[in-house]
Design a protein around this motif. Sequence first.
Motif, short mmCIF file in Angstrom:
data_model
loop_
_atom_site.label_atom_id
_atom_site.label_comp_id
_atom_site.label_asym_id
_atom_site.label_seq_id
_atom_site.Cartn_x
_atom_site.Cartn_y
_atom_site.Cartn_z
N ILE A 70 -8.86 12.08 -6.66
CA ILE A 70 -8.45 10.73 -6.57
C ILE A 70 -8.86 9.98 -5.09
CG2 ILE A 70 -6.15 9.11 -6.45
CD1 ILE A 70 -4.84 11.31 -8.24
N LEU A 71 -8.54 10.89 -4.05
CA LEU A 71 -8.92 10.04 -2.90
C LEU A 71 -10.63 10.07 -2.94
CD1 LEU A 71 -7.01 12.72 -0.50
CD2 LEU A 71 -6.93 10.02 -0.49
N ALA A 72 -11.44 10.99 -3.47
CA ALA A 72 -12.89 10.69 -3.31
C ALA A 72 -13.15 9.64 -4.20
CB ALA A 72 -13.44 12.15 -4.22
N THR A 73 -12.64 9.39 -5.18
CA THR A 73 -12.88 8.21 -6.11
C THR A 73 -12.75 6.94 -5.37
OG1 THR A 73 -12.64 9.70 -8.26
CG2 THR A 73 -12.64 7.36 -8.52
N GLY A 74 -11.53 7.12 -4.81
CA GLY A 74 -11.07 5.93 -4.13
C GLY A 74 -12.05 5.70 -3.05
N LEU A 75 -12.25 6.57 -2.20
CA LEU A 75 -13.36 6.14 -1.32
C LEU A 75 -14.69 5.73 -1.62
CD1 LEU A 75 -12.50 9.14 1.26
CD2 LEU A 75 -11.94 6.64 1.67
N ALA A 76 -15.00 6.53 -2.82
CA ALA A 76 -16.56 6.10 -3.33
C ALA A 76 -16.47 4.71 -3.96
CB ALA A 76 -16.85 7.08 -4.58
N THR A 77 -15.50 4.16 -4.25
CA THR A 77 -15.42 2.75 -5.03
C THR A 77 -14.92 1.86 -3.89
OG1 THR A 77 -13.06 3.16 -5.31
CG2 THR A 77 -14.50 3.52 -7.16
N ASN A 80 -9.60 0.75 0.61
CA ASN A 80 -8.98 0.79 1.92
C ASN A 80 -8.17 2.07 1.91
OD1 ASN A 80 -6.87 0.47 4.31
ND2 ASN A 80 -8.63 -1.07 4.65
N LEU A 81 -8.24 3.06 2.97
CA LEU A 81 -7.25 4.23 2.98
C LEU A 81 -5.96 3.82 3.12
CD1 LEU A 81 -9.41 6.47 5.39
CD2 LEU A 81 -8.76 6.89 3.35
N ALA A 82 -5.56 2.61 3.75
CA ALA A 82 -4.23 2.29 3.53
C ALA A 82 -3.50 2.12 1.83
CB ALA A 82 -3.98 1.01 4.27
N LYS A 83 -4.49 1.55 1.19
CA LYS A 83 -4.15 1.21 -0.28
C LYS A 83 -4.10 2.73 -0.92
CE LYS A 83 -5.12 -1.04 -4.44
NZ LYS A 83 -5.85 -2.33 -5.08
N ILE A 84 -4.94 3.90 -0.53
CA ILE A 84 -4.62 5.18 -1.18
C ILE A 84 -3.52 5.79 -0.65
CG2 ILE A 84 -5.72 7.29 -1.17
CD1 ILE A 84 -8.73 5.92 -0.78
N LYS A 85 -3.29 5.56 0.43
CA LYS A 85 -1.85 6.08 0.95
C LYS A 85 -0.61 5.39 0.45
CE LYS A 85 -0.91 6.64 5.37
NZ LYS A 85 -0.89 6.28 6.84
N ASN A 86 -0.81 4.20 -0.19
CA ASN A 86 0.50 3.75 -0.70
C ASN A 86 0.50 4.35 -2.04
OD1 ASN A 86 1.00 1.81 1.54
ND2 ASN A 86 -0.09 0.31 0.52
N LEU A 87 -0.35 4.86 -2.57
CA LEU A 87 -0.30 5.60 -3.95
C LEU A 87 0.69 6.63 -3.89
CD1 LEU A 87 -1.48 5.86 -6.75
CD2 LEU A 87 -3.12 7.39 -6.12
N TYR A 88 0.35 7.34 -2.69
CA TYR A 88 1.47 8.56 -2.75
C TYR A 88 2.75 8.06 -2.03
CZ TYR A 88 -2.97 11.33 -2.59
OH TYR A 88 -4.08 11.93 -3.04
N CYS A 89 2.93 7.16 -1.18
CA CYS A 89 4.28 6.88 -0.79
C CYS A 89 4.88 6.01 -1.44
CB CYS A 89 3.98 6.01 0.57
SG CYS A 89 3.18 6.96 2.14
N GLU A 90 4.33 5.23 -2.30
CA GLU A 90 5.07 4.11 -2.92
C GLU A 90 5.59 4.62 -4.59
OE1 GLU A 90 3.43 0.35 -2.84
OE2 GLU A 90 3.62 0.15 -0.88
#
Length: 388
Positions: A70-77, A80-90
């Motif tokens: 999920i992280l790899a796909t997010g970075l490849a597309t 922003n890392l903050a948005k990826i973190k929100n997936l876990y936090c929220e």
Amino acid sequence: MILRESPENEPKSTRSPLNVLALDGGGMRGLYTASVLECLSQRFSQTHGMPLTDLGLGFDLILGTSTGAILATGLATGLNLAKIKNLYCELGLDIFPDPMPPFHRSMGMKGKLAFVKWCIRHAFRPGTDGLALKEALADIFGSQTLAEMYSEREIGLCITATALHQHRPVVFKTAHLGPNFRRDDSKKLVDVCLASAAAPVYLPLAESNGEIGGQKSVYADGGLWANNPVVIGLTEALAMAGKDQPIRILSVGTCPPPSGESASQLQRGLLDWKAGAAALELSMNAQAAAANEQVRLLIRQLQRHGKDIEVFRCNETPPSESMASVIGLDRASAEATRALIQHGADDGTTAFQEIQQGTPNGQLLGAILERAAISNQRIKSNHELVNQ
């Protein structure tokens, strides 16, 4: 489309390295990984005055397993890392609403009973139905396919999974090795992420269209065989790189807690292995350590034969006993997320200090971040020109 200069005609001395990022699996512990990378990006931006919001641009190839997928796909597309973190936090509590309670023989009856009740609740279903994760990924990636992402970004992506019907490893790939490698072009990013993250006991198996006649294929977690995909990254990089092109690999784990085993407890039953979950975690941790050693030995021999290859595995400081008691593959409490974010930021700071000290690892890491920052600036400038 992001245009990249081909290194094939560059002299050996000036040829840009082929940069690779490999991200481990580990469920909610992926928040630690995201925090490490965000810390590195922010500290580099602050120190060098170069905005770095799109870290993926620093890499030619990104690999991930399970949560790392999920992280790899997010970075490849380009997320922003903050948005990826929100997936876990929220959304962590929505994705894992009923985490597995701990179990130890030394626990009191109340603790043992809580675990037994969890096993009864999930005797015929996984820890979560996976719908919240699927909806979250669909919200982020939409219906984008591997081919569409690669055409737009020109960043290679490899995602591991396990084919259930054959009990065989699978690596979903973009066409970064050339036009003859387009098997997975039509695969949706959402589907490959779900396939890679389908951890037994915790999440349901993933189903997607097969390659032949639209037949459905079923997949389980890529962590069953490649929880740390760094060796796959080295293999792919060797196939991608020009004859004399340097290869640089950054590998980031999920900071698993130390799982020391009591030598006196040899007779273990189903509860001791937490209904199979403890065996899965043992396998994942052992695989990650084995992959680190394998790639280190492989690179040493490749260097002996003249290949310019370096790998940097970000140091994972073992969590304290109190932290280890609150984090886990499916634990998304506020206490767990705070601990993972802080621990990732601390380890990210340690890694950044290597850049400041000019160590070999720091030089490798600094060059990757610098390339990403320069690419960010170039894209920003191009957008400003277009909008004038």
